[in-house]
Design a protein around this motif. Structure first.
Motif, PDB file in Angstrom:
ATOM      1  N   PHE A 417       0.576  -1.167   0.422  1.00  0.00           N
ATOM      2  CA  PHE A 417      -0.135   0.360  -0.146  1.00  0.00           C
ATOM      3  C   PHE A 417       0.972   1.232   0.024  1.00  0.00           C
ATOM      4  O   PHE A 417       0.752   2.251  -1.053  1.00  0.00           O
ATOM      5  CB  PHE A 417      -0.824   0.099   1.420  1.00  0.00           C
ATOM      6  CG  PHE A 417      -1.727  -0.810   1.139  1.00  0.00           C
ATOM      7  CD1 PHE A 417      -3.056  -0.652   0.346  1.00  0.00           C
ATOM      8  CD2 PHE A 417      -2.849  -1.713   2.309  1.00  0.00           C
ATOM      9  CE1 PHE A 417      -3.556  -1.999   0.015  1.00  0.00           C
ATOM     10  CE2 PHE A 417      -3.291  -2.925   2.220  1.00  0.00           C
ATOM     11  CZ  PHE A 417      -4.563  -3.045   0.911  1.00  0.00           C
ATOM     12  N   GLY A 418       2.019   1.498   0.821  1.00  0.00           N
ATOM     13  CA  GLY A 418       3.120   2.435   0.679  1.00  0.00           C
ATOM     14  C   GLY A 418       3.924   2.257  -0.173  1.00  0.00           C
ATOM     15  O   GLY A 418       3.327   3.951  -0.703  1.00  0.00           O
ATOM     16  N   THR A 419       3.731   1.467  -1.315  1.00  0.00           N
ATOM     17  CA  THR A 419       4.531   1.685  -3.097  1.00  0.00           C
ATOM     18  C   THR A 419       3.561   1.870  -3.792  1.00  0.00           C
ATOM     19  O   THR A 419       3.310   3.450  -4.405  1.00  0.00           O
ATOM     20  CB  THR A 419       4.947   0.461  -3.229  1.00  0.00           C
ATOM     21  OG1 THR A 419       6.180  -0.253  -2.623  1.00  0.00           O
ATOM     22  CG2 THR A 419       4.556   0.237  -4.492  1.00  0.00           C
ATOM     23  N   LYS A 512     -10.734  -6.744  -4.845  1.00  0.00           N
ATOM     24  CA  LYS A 512     -10.547  -6.139  -2.995  1.00  0.00           C
ATOM     25  C   LYS A 512      -9.914  -5.424  -2.591  1.00  0.00           C
ATOM     26  O   LYS A 512     -10.115  -4.815  -0.814  1.00  0.00           O
ATOM     27  CB  LYS A 512     -10.644  -8.198  -2.829  1.00  0.00           C
ATOM     28  CG  LYS A 512     -11.764  -8.962  -2.665  1.00  0.00           C
ATOM     29  CD  LYS A 512     -11.518 -10.409  -2.675  1.00  0.00           C
ATOM     30  CE  LYS A 512     -12.391 -10.789  -2.517  1.00  0.00           C
ATOM     31  NZ  LYS A 512     -12.712 -12.173  -2.288  1.00  0.00           N
ATOM     32  N   TYR A 513      -8.443  -5.741  -3.089  1.00  0.00           N
ATOM     33  CA  TYR A 513      -7.248  -4.620  -2.457  1.00  0.00           C
ATOM     34  C   TYR A 513      -7.788  -3.347  -2.934  1.00  0.00           C
ATOM     35  O   TYR A 513      -7.568  -1.800  -2.157  1.00  0.00           O
ATOM     36  CB  TYR A 513      -6.267  -4.977  -3.355  1.00  0.00           C
ATOM     37  CG  TYR A 513      -5.728  -5.971  -2.174  1.00  0.00           C
ATOM     38  CD1 TYR A 513      -5.016  -6.115  -0.725  1.00  0.00           C
ATOM     39  CD2 TYR A 513      -4.798  -7.474  -3.084  1.00  0.00           C
ATOM     40  CE1 TYR A 513      -4.636  -7.091   0.209  1.00  0.00           C
ATOM     41  CE2 TYR A 513      -4.991  -7.935  -1.484  1.00  0.00           C
ATOM     42  CZ  TYR A 513      -4.476  -8.395  -0.924  1.00  0.00           C
ATOM     43  OH  TYR A 513      -3.282  -8.944  -0.434  1.00  0.00           O
ATOM     44  N   ASN A 514      -8.502  -2.787  -3.615  1.00  0.00           N
ATOM     45  CA  ASN A 514      -9.058  -1.316  -4.121  1.00  0.00           C
ATOM     46  C   ASN A 514      -9.855  -0.467  -2.985  1.00  0.00           C
ATOM     47  O   ASN A 514      -9.362  -0.321  -2.362  1.00  0.00           O
ATOM     48  CB  ASN A 514      -9.696  -1.166  -5.155  1.00  0.00           C
ATOM     49  CG  ASN A 514      -9.064  -1.108  -6.016  1.00  0.00           C
ATOM     50  OD1 ASN A 514      -7.828  -0.633  -6.675  1.00  0.00           O
ATOM     51  ND2 ASN A 514      -9.585  -1.445  -8.185  1.00  0.00           N
ATOM     52  N   GLY A 515     -10.685  -1.531  -2.320  1.00  0.00           N
ATOM     53  CA  GLY A 515     -11.173  -1.531  -0.751  1.00  0.00           C
ATOM     54  C   GLY A 515     -10.313  -1.007   0.391  1.00  0.00           C
ATOM     55  O   GLY A 515     -10.505  -0.289   1.272  1.00  0.00           O
ATOM     56  N   PHE A 517      -7.384  -0.226  -0.053  1.00  0.00           N
ATOM     57  CA  PHE A 517      -6.046   0.591  -0.398  1.00  0.00           C
ATOM     58  C   PHE A 517      -7.021   1.831   0.045  1.00  0.00           C
ATOM     59  O   PHE A 517      -6.170   3.023   1.082  1.00  0.00           O
ATOM     60  CB  PHE A 517      -6.048   0.794  -1.443  1.00  0.00           C
ATOM     61  CG  PHE A 517      -5.456   2.017  -1.752  1.00  0.00           C
ATOM     62  CD1 PHE A 517      -4.029   1.719  -1.213  1.00  0.00           C
ATOM     63  CD2 PHE A 517      -5.127   2.977  -2.403  1.00  0.00           C
ATOM     64  CE1 PHE A 517      -2.852   3.447  -1.212  1.00  0.00           C
ATOM     65  CE2 PHE A 517      -4.853   4.161  -3.166  1.00  0.00           C
ATOM     66  CZ  PHE A 517      -3.684   3.852  -1.963  1.00  0.00           C
ATOM     67  N   GLN A 518      -8.030   2.102   0.616  1.00  0.00           N
ATOM     68  CA  GLN A 518      -9.271   3.730   0.458  1.00  0.00           C
ATOM     69  C   GLN A 518      -8.613   3.441   1.908  1.00  0.00           C
ATOM     70  O   GLN A 518      -8.273   4.672   2.611  1.00  0.00           O
ATOM     71  CB  GLN A 518     -10.214   3.653   0.080  1.00  0.00           C
ATOM     72  CG  GLN A 518     -10.264   3.470  -1.345  1.00  0.00           C
ATOM     73  CD  GLN A 518      -9.899   4.602  -1.703  1.00  0.00           C
ATOM     74  OE1 GLN A 518     -10.184   5.606  -0.941  1.00  0.00           O
ATOM     75  NE2 GLN A 518      -9.633   4.567  -2.936  1.00  0.00           N
TER      76      GLN A 518
END
Length: 544
Positions: A417-419, A512-515, A517-518
């Motif tokens: 996520f940091g990247t 799923k990761y888009n959610g 990441f928010q």
């Protein structure tokens, strides 16, 4: 055949490679762990301040002496066939020396003084000084820090110099030179006082057209310009040029012919870009290890908030090289490994697995979002995009059922996520990411980690086949310095390492990761921007 030596000075060890100057094939490898390791708690049984991260420069000389001897023995080549030597080094890794380039820590009267030792890139003792520089720059932030992400990081050279002035004036007074460790190695090899444009550009607020920013220095501290002029100057050499020739004294000590050409030092992550061959626009390179650096190349210089800097000619002559980074990646995973309960250590031993492999196996069984935990990867501060070394880690969502593998996976996801935050910063300002490259030991050894990155970034990731991309890049510059190539790009084309594989994102995981990441982004802004005082207050209480 002709060969180049590439020497990669990392955080925990030095790697010496002999590389075929025509094909890039590796003829010999020597890995030399630093005997004194990273000094973070005690120096000769005396406690040192929190946030200090030191090294003993005698370890670097051992890498030269023992590593070159071992690699020559392994490669079984004629030393007369070596055409050049290249050096890469972590940065900003600062040293103080006398007029003969003898480190002050080697002198008996200073061996117990932590300020006489190498201050490693992740040394955070200069936070107050970095804050002072931010205050000085505030009235005209884009003028002074526009090319540095609008931030000053305590890991950089100038805050560390100010730390000497404020906290160790005796060491500052006695020092004849304040120098990047990579430049020190090159100066020792060539018998000169050599400074590379690479580390100087990123870590010292220097640019080719104007030189050092003495106006900024003076606004920060009236004494700073004179300190820089007296102790930091030297013969400037750019990447792709020759820094000098190996002296007779050093050649005899190392068992090499005299007058071998030596390249100027390059920052280790920047050298890796050459080693993997990621030298075109739109290519985003992750150099993953103890920390991660994220690099891109572009024809233009743009002022991008949150990056660590942009410097012309720092990797490929004629292009601006952009750098951003995360301060804790491999370190973060290691912290979980070091804290597993005994039953995990026993299980790993019974299965003949490392604890890393056991945690990855267990974590890979979890679906995206199943662990119910999310973390902020700031356990060693935030280098980009907040450039705040005082920030600390956050992990939320734990229950009585949270297991070590859940924390391990949460940290993997947090670094990805940091990247993504860093990549978004690049793209927002016009540096479109078309391809992603990854090198270092982590991408090769941890398939779950790199799949998580592909899913979170929603990009295919090309993984280098070599663990030693920085050393390959150093050897490439050694070959150029030795006259085997006129252009760095030509050397890269012939000597870069092949790709191991390309990992593709999984569409279901991407969504799923888009959610998630928010949620990460909300936490990032809450703790890192809007309510930074929360983490700062905890640190202040702990220090008191």
């Amino acid at each position: 055949m002709k060969y180049a030596i590439g020497i990669d000075f990392g955080t925990s060890s030095g790697r010496v490679l002999i590389v075929n100057a025509y094909t890039g094939s590796i003829a010999g490898i020597s890995v030399c762990p630093y005997q004194h390791k990273v000094i973070e708690e005690r120096l000769y049984e005396q406690p040192i301040p929190a946030g200090f991260s030191l090294q003993n420069s005698k370890d670097y000389m051992d890498v030269l002496k023992n590593g070159i001897s071992e690699v020559l023995s392994n490669a079984k080549i004629d030393p007369k066939d070596i055409v050049g030597i290249g050096i890469d080094f972590t940065s900003s890794t600062m040293m103080v020396t006398d007029e003969h380039f003898v480190p002050l820590s080697w002198k008996e009267e200073h061996r117990h003084n932590p300020h006489a030792y190498v201050k490693l890139w992740k040394h955070h003792g200069a936070s107050d000084e970095a804050n002072r520089m931010m205050e000085a720059a505030a009235p005209d932030l884009h003028r002074y820090l526009g090319n540095y992400g609008l931030k000053v990081n305590s890991e950089w050279m100038i805050p560390k110099i100010l730390e000497l002035k404020n906290k160790a004036p005796d060491i500052l007074k006695e020092s004849a030179y304040i120098i990047e460790a990579g430049d020190w190695i090159v100066s020792k090899l060539t018998g000169g006082n050599v400074r590379s444009n690479c580390a100087r550009g990123y870590k010292s607020f220097w640019n080719e057209s104007d030189g050092f920013d003495f106006e900024f220095y003076e606004k920060t501290d009236p004494d700073l310009p004179d300190i820089i002029r007296a102790k930091c100057d030297g013969a400037l050499v750019k990447i792709g040029q020759q820094a000098g020739l190996l002296t007779r004294e050093m050649s005899q000590w190392l068992g090499l012919p005299a007058n071998i050409p030596v390249a100027p030092a390059i920052i280790d992550a920047h050298s890796a870009v050459l080693g993997v061959g990621s030298t075109e626009h739109g290519q985003f390179t992750m150099v993953m290890g103890t920390s991660t650096c994220h690099l891109m190349l572009h024809q233009e210089q743009k002022q991008i908030p949150g990056i660590s800097g942009s410097v012309r000619d720092a990797i490929i002559p004629g292009l601006y090289a952009y750098e951003a980074g995360q301060s804790a990646v491999g370190d973060l995973f290691e912290s979980v490994v070091n804290q597993v309960p005994k039953e995990y250590a026993d299980e790993a031993q019974q299965r003949n697995l490392s604890i890393y492999d056991l945690l990855e196996m267990k974590a890979s069984r979890k679906k995206v979002g199943e662990i119910g935990v999310i973390a902020l990867d700031w356990h060693n501060g935030n280098r980009s995009p907040l450039s705040d070394s005082d920030l600390t880690g956050v992990i939320i969502g734990q229950t009585l059922h949270t297991k070590p593998e859940d924390i391990y996976r949460a940290y993997m996801e947090a670094t990805a996520f940091g990247t993504r935050m860093i990549m978004s910063s690049y793209e927002e300002y016009g540096l479109q990411v078309n391809e992603v490259f990854a090198c270092g030991g982590l991408p090769q050894k941890n398939s779950l980690l790199i799949q998580i990155y592909a899913d979170i970034l929603n990009k295919p990731i090309h993984i280098s086949n070599s663990d030693y991309a920085p050393a390959i890049g150093a050897a490439i510059l050694g070959a150029v310095a030795g006259g085997q190539y006129e252009q760095v790009r030509d050397a890269v084309a012939n000597m870069k390492q092949p790709l191991l594989k390309t990992v593709l994102p999984i569409r279901e995981n991407v969504e799923k990761y888009n959610g998630l990441f928010q949620i990460y982004k909300d936490l990032h802004n809450y703790f890192g921007i809007d309510n930074r005082r929360i983490l700062g207050s905890l640190q202040e209480i702990a220090e008191r």
